[in-house]
Write a protein that holds these residues in place. Structure first.
Motif, mmCIF file in Angstrom:
data_model
loop_
_atom_site.group_PDB
_atom_site.id
_atom_site.type_symbol
_atom_site.label_atom_id
_atom_site.label_comp_id
_atom_site.label_asym_id
_atom_site.label_seq_id
_atom_site.Cartn_x
_atom_site.Cartn_y
_atom_site.Cartn_z
ATOM 1 N N MET A 21 -3.025 2.045 -4.111
ATOM 2 C CA MET A 21 -2.433 3.380 -4.026
ATOM 3 C C MET A 21 -3.523 4.401 -3.758
ATOM 4 S SD MET A 21 0.877 3.394 -4.364
ATOM 5 C CE MET A 21 1.237 5.081 -4.811
ATOM 6 N N HIS A 23 0.847 -1.191 0.000
ATOM 7 C CA HIS A 23 0.000 0.000 0.000
ATOM 8 C C HIS A 23 0.884 1.244 0.000
ATOM 9 C CE1 HIS A 23 -3.433 2.550 0.782
ATOM 10 N NE2 HIS A 23 -2.895 3.014 1.905
ATOM 11 N N ASN A 24 0.672 2.126 -0.972
ATOM 12 C CA ASN A 24 1.342 3.429 -1.041
ATOM 13 C C ASN A 24 2.867 3.323 -0.958
ATOM 14 O OD1 ASN A 24 -1.139 4.648 -1.250
ATOM 15 N ND2 ASN A 24 -1.213 5.346 0.877
ATOM 16 N N GLU A 49 -2.344 7.482 -1.869
ATOM 17 C CA GLU A 49 -1.562 8.708 -1.688
ATOM 18 C C GLU A 49 -0.290 8.604 -2.503
ATOM 19 O OE1 GLU A 49 -0.752 9.540 2.377
ATOM 20 O OE2 GLU A 49 -2.842 9.364 3.024
#
Length: 556
Positions: A350, A328-329, A352
Motif C-alpha cells: 500500500m 497493490h493499493n 496510496e
C-alpha cells in the motif's frame, strides 16, 4: 485438387457451409488409407510418396487432380510425386493442410475476420453454435493484432474443448458500450452437457475510452486455464451509462474434481473511484464465489487499484490456492480467503490510500486456512488492520512479514469463533507508524491463539505511544493464549491482559516494555516460565494457581 463438402449445419456467421465436416472428411480418407498421408508430412517416404493400403469398405471414391483418375476400393497405391497438400480454389472448397489440426480455427483464414474491422466475438459465437455441444472441440487461434469485440456476453455453455488463444499475443478491443462482459463459460447446473475443458490465453482486453467490461465468469466442469490475460484501461463499474459486470475474472469449478489454473494474469489499472460511504458496487478483479466446489490455482497474478478487493475467494465449499501473487493499493480486502484456502509467497503493498476502508489479508468463513511467506508493506493510513482473522476454524500463518509505516489502526486483529485455533509461527512485525491515538499493534480477541518464534518491534514515529499485544474482547473470558519464544518491544506496554482467562502459557519470551493485567481481571492456571522482563511488570487483578520459575526481572 480434392474437393470436400462441409457440415449440414446452420451458418450463423454467413460463411459458406457445405455438407461434410473436416472430421468426417479425414475419417473418410482414413477409411481409404489416405488419412495418414494427408495429416502430416511424416506419412510420406523419403521420395515424398504417400502409401495407401486399401481397406475392405463400402464403395467410396475421391477425384484426384494429380492423376486425373478416380480413387476407389480397387486402388492400393497412390503416387503424388512432390505434392502432398490439398487446397481449395472457391468458396465451396475447404483447405486441408497436413500440418494443421482440423479443430484449430484460424479466425482470419477460416472465419474471414479482419483485424480492426470485423466483430471477432460475433464470428466466434456463430461458429461455436453451428455445432452440437458434443462436437464443439475447437481452438480459436487469434493472430497478432487488434481485434474488435462488439458482441456482449457470449455464452459458451457446453463443449468438449474450447480454446481462445492469441498466437502469439492478441489485443481484444471493446468497441460497443453494451458489452458488459466478454463471456460466460458453462452453467451453474452440473448436469451434462457442460463446459468440459476451457482455455483463454495470451490476450489483452482493451477498454480504453468510454467502455467498461468484465472479462469472464467461468463455471467449469473438468478443467480450465486462464493464462497471460491482462486489461488495458481502467474499469468504470459504477458509470451509469456503460458500467460493466461486477466481476473481471471469476472462476468457479462446479465439481469437487474440477481443477482450474489462473496464471500470470495482470489487472493493474483498477476501477474508477466514486465518492460514497460504501465501497460495494465496484468491480472485483479476481473472484471465486458461492458455486465453486473445485480447486482453483492462482499463480503469479497481480491486482492493483481496485476499490472492491484484490482476490475475493470466500463463501464457497471448494479450495483456492494462491502462489506468488501481488496486490497493490486495493480497498476492502487485498486477499480474502475462505474455508481450506491457502496463500504462499504472496505480497500486499500500500502506497496510496484508496479513499475507502481497506484490509490486507482477511481470513473469513470456515477454517483450515494456511498462509506461508506472506509479505505486507504499508505506507498509508489504516482504517482497519493489515491482517484480520474472523474465520470459524483453525488457521496457521507461517513466515509472515509485516512492515507498517502508516498511521493509526492495528497491524493484526484476531477475532475468530473462539473454538478455532490460530497459530502464528516465525512471523515478524516492524511497526514504524505515526499514530494520533494510543493504540496496540496486535489485538487478540479470541481464545486459543498461539505465537511461536515471533518478533514484534513497535516504535511510534509521533509523540503518541504505540503498544504491543493487547488481549481483550470486552466481554467474557479469553483462554489458552500461548506465547513461546517471542520478542515484543514497544514504546510502553509490550503485553496487556484486559480480559479474564485461564490456561495461558508464556514461555522463553523477551518483553522490553510493560507487562500488565487490568485490576478487574482474573488469570488462573497460568504457566509463566523462562521469560526475560526488561521493563516493568504489573499484574493487577487476581492471579490464581500460577506456575513458573526462572524468569529474569520478574518472580512469581
Amino acid at each position: 485438387m480434392l474437393v470436400m463438402k462441409e457440415d449440414n449445419q446452420e451458418d450463423r456467421s454467413g460463411s459458406a457451409i457445405g455438407e461434410t465436416s473436416r472430421r468426417s472428411y479425414v475419417r473418410m480418407l482414413g477409411a481409404l488409407g489416405l488419412g495418414g498421408a494427408l495429416s502430416g508430412v511424416a506419412a510420406t517416404n523419403s521420395r515424398n510418396t504417400g502409401i495407401a493400403a486399401a481397406q475392405s469398405q463400402e464403395a467410396a471414391s475421391i477425384a484426384v487432380s494429380d492423376s486425373g483418375t478416380t480413387v476407389d476400393d480397387d486402388v492400393s497405391h497412390l503416387d503424388f510425386g512432390a505434392s502432398i497438400s490439398v487446397t481449395g480454389t472457391d468458396t465451396d472448397t475447404v483447405t486441408v493442410r497436413g500440418e494443421t489440426n482440423p479443430n484449430v480455427v484460424d479466425v482470419r483464414d477460416d472465419l474471414g475476420v479482419e483485424p480492426e474491422a470485423d466483430d471477432l466475438w460475433g464470428a466466434i459465437e456463430d461458429h461455436y453454435y453451428s455445432f452440437e455441444p458434443t462436437e464443439r472441440n475447437h481452438c480459436y487461434k487469434i493472430p497478432a493484432g487488434t481485434w474488435y469485440v462488439d458482441t456482449d456476453n457470449v455464452h459458451f455453455d457446453a463443449h468438449e474443448f474450447l480454446g481462445i488463444v492469441g498466437e502469439p499475443f492478441a489485443v481484444l478491443e471493446v468497441t460497443d458500450q453494451d458489452v458488459d462482459r466478454l463471456m460466460t463459460v458453462g452453467t451453474i447446473d452440473t448436469s451434462l452437457p457442460n463446459a468440459q475443458r476451457t482455455i483463454l490465453r495470451n490476450v489483452q482486453i482493451d477498454i480504453r475510452g468510454e467502455y467498461d467490461t468484465g472479462i469472464c465468469r467461468w463455471f467449469t466442469y473438468r478443467y480450465g486455464l486462464i493464462e497471460n490475460v491482462s486489461m488495458r484501461g481502467q474499469r468504470n463499474k459504477r458509470e451509469p451509462t456503460y458500467g460493466g459486470d461486477l466481476h473481471t475474472i471469476m472462476v468457479d469449478g462446479r465439481l469437487p474434481t474440477t481443477t482450474n489454473v489462473i496464471r500470470n494474469c495482470h489487472l493493474v489499472n483498477g476501477d474508477t473511484y466514486y465518492d460514497r460511504d460504501s465501497h460495494f458496487g465496484f468491480a472485483i478483479p479476481f473472484a471465486s464465489e458461492t458455486y465453486n466446489r473445485g480447486t482453483n490455482h492462482w499463480e503469479s497474478c497481480k491486482a492493483a487499484g481496485y476499490i472492491s478487493h484484490g482476490f475475493y475467494l470466500s463463501h464457497d465449499s471448494g479450495r483456492n490456492v494462491l502462489s506468488d501473487c501481488h496486490t497493490h493499493n486495493c480497498a476492502a480486502a487485498h486477499i480474502r480467503l475462505g474455508t481450506n484456502d491457502s496463500a504462499r509467497n504472496c505480497r500486499i503493498s500500500m502506497t496510496e490510500h484508496p479513499g475507502v476502508p481497506w484490509t490486507g489479508l482477511w481470513l473469513d468463513d470456515g477454517g483450515n486456512q494456511r498462509i506461508d511467506g506472506l509479505n505486507v508493506a504499508n505506507e498509508v493510513r489504516k482504517d482497519t488492520e493489515l491482517v484480520r482473522l474472523t474465520q470459524d476454524g483453525p488457521a496457521r500463518l507461517t513466515n509472515v512479514s509485516l512492515t507498517d509505516e502508516g498511521t493509526d489502526g492495528r497491524a493484526i486483529r484476531i477475532d475468530d469463533s473462539g473454538d478455532a485455533q490460530a497459530v502464528f509461527d516465525c512471523c515478524s512485525l516492524t511497526d514504524r507508524t505515526s499514530p494520533s491515538i494510543s493504540d496496540y499493534a496486535v489485538s487478540v480477541r479470541s481464545s486459543r491463539v498461539t505465537f511461536t518464534d515471533c518478533e514484534f518491534d513497535v516504535s511510534s514515529q509521533s509523540s503518541t505511544d504505540r503498544h504491543g499485544l493487547f488481549v481483550t474482547d470486552g466481554d467474557g473470558s479469553i483462554n489458552r493464549i500461548r506465547i513461546d519464544g517471542c520478542s515484543i518491544d514497544s514504546d510502553d506496554a509490550s503485553l496487556r491482559f484486559a480480559e479474564s482467562g485461564a490456561d495461558h502459557s508464556v514461555e522463553s519470551s523477551f518483553f522490553d516494555g510493560l507487562v500488565m493485567s487490568d485490576p478487574d481481571t482474573e488469570l488462573s492456571n497460568v504457566l509463566w516460565t523462562g521469560n526475560r522482563h526488561y521493563g516493568e511488570t504489573d499484574f493487577r487483578g487476581q492471579q490464581v494457581q500460577w506456575q513458573g520459575d526462572f524468569n529474569f526481572g520478574y518472580e512469581l
